[in-house]
Scaffold this motif. Sequence first.
Motif, PDB file in Angstrom:
ATOM      1  N   ASN A   1       0.971  -0.167  14.104  1.00  0.00           N
ATOM      2  CA  ASN A   1       0.031   0.243  13.043  1.00  0.00           C
ATOM      3  C   ASN A   1       0.815   0.719  11.762  1.00  0.00           C
ATOM      4  N   MET A   2       2.010   1.122  11.624  1.00  0.00           N
ATOM      5  CA  MET A   2       2.765   1.102  10.460  1.00  0.00           C
ATOM      6  C   MET A   2       2.565   0.001   9.526  1.00  0.00           C
TER       7      MET A   2
ATOM      8  N   LYS B   1       0.853  -1.247   0.088  1.00  0.00           N
ATOM      9  CA  LYS B   1      -0.075   0.137   0.037  1.00  0.00           C
ATOM     10  C   LYS B   1       0.702   1.196  -0.050  1.00  0.00           C
ATOM     11  N   GLY B   2       2.118   1.257   0.425  1.00  0.00           N
ATOM     12  CA  GLY B   2       3.082   2.339   0.513  1.00  0.00           C
ATOM     13  C   GLY B   2       4.116   2.165   1.562  1.00  0.00           C
TER      14      GLY B   2
ATOM     15  N   ASN C   1      -2.413  -3.788   4.709  1.00  0.00           N
ATOM     16  CA  ASN C   1      -3.941  -3.697   4.588  1.00  0.00           C
ATOM     17  C   ASN C   1      -4.424  -1.968   4.521  1.00  0.00           C
ATOM     18  N   GLY C   2      -3.965  -1.154   5.045  1.00  0.00           N
ATOM     19  CA  GLY C   2      -4.356   0.325   4.996  1.00  0.00           C
ATOM     20  C   GLY C   2      -5.562   0.261   6.263  1.00  0.00           C
TER      21      GLY C   2
ATOM     22  N   PRO D   1      -5.836  15.681   2.500  1.00  0.00           N
ATOM     23  CA  PRO D   1      -4.499  15.845   2.748  1.00  0.00           C
ATOM     24  C   PRO D   1      -3.573  14.503   1.937  1.00  0.00           C
ATOM     25  N   PRO D   2      -2.242  14.968   1.622  1.00  0.00           N
ATOM     26  CA  PRO D   2      -1.692  13.866   0.870  1.00  0.00           C
ATOM     27  C   PRO D   2      -1.591  12.559   1.677  1.00  0.00           C
ATOM     28  N   GLY D   3      -1.727  11.329   1.027  1.00  0.00           N
ATOM     29  CA  GLY D   3      -1.797  10.150   1.581  1.00  0.00           C
ATOM     30  C   GLY D   3      -3.285   9.545   1.900  1.00  0.00           C
TER      31      GLY D   3
END
Length: 179
Positions: free
Chosen positions: A75-76, A30-31, A82-83, A119-121
């Motif tokens: 959480n990271m 996811k990122g 999964n997000g 916002p970004p993200g």
Amino acid sequence: MSRIGKQIIRIPSGVSIKLTDERINVKGPKGESQRSIPSCLSIVEKNDNSLQILRKDESISSREMHGLFRSLVSNMVIGTSNGFTKILELKGVGYKANIDKKALNLAVGFSHPVRIEAPPGIELSVENNTTIKISGIDKEKVGLISQQIRSIKPPEPYKGKGILYKGEVIQLKVGKSSK
């Protein structure tokens, strides 16, 4: 000892962790997310795809940070694999939402539409004009933007109109009684 801080963080397949002395980088499908490591804590990477957060000393500040930092790292890992998603519902006559160039437009009973930039993200989407879906890899940002959107028109206790989290139940008050 912190009960949350002692727990081991499992790393799912597809997620890679890069550790330095001051930073942790988590990269997944996811990122990518990164965070600085407090000087009072250390991270140990184990062979069975897991992480453990350890304290360097027993000071009050390190004990305070132990459980918090373990939750942030967890959480990271979850966010990059999964997000996170929050769903808001609009309840009220004429209440509707739509997306216009990455901005959310809300018609919630004011004389003007309310415009909120993503916002970004963070990704905003609207389903059937009354359901807003907020998703991203950072749990803190997703919760913050969903709370900001909800605070525009919080649910009122007499009719239940407003912006609610999905599944939230508003305890309705009884109106005025006549004599």
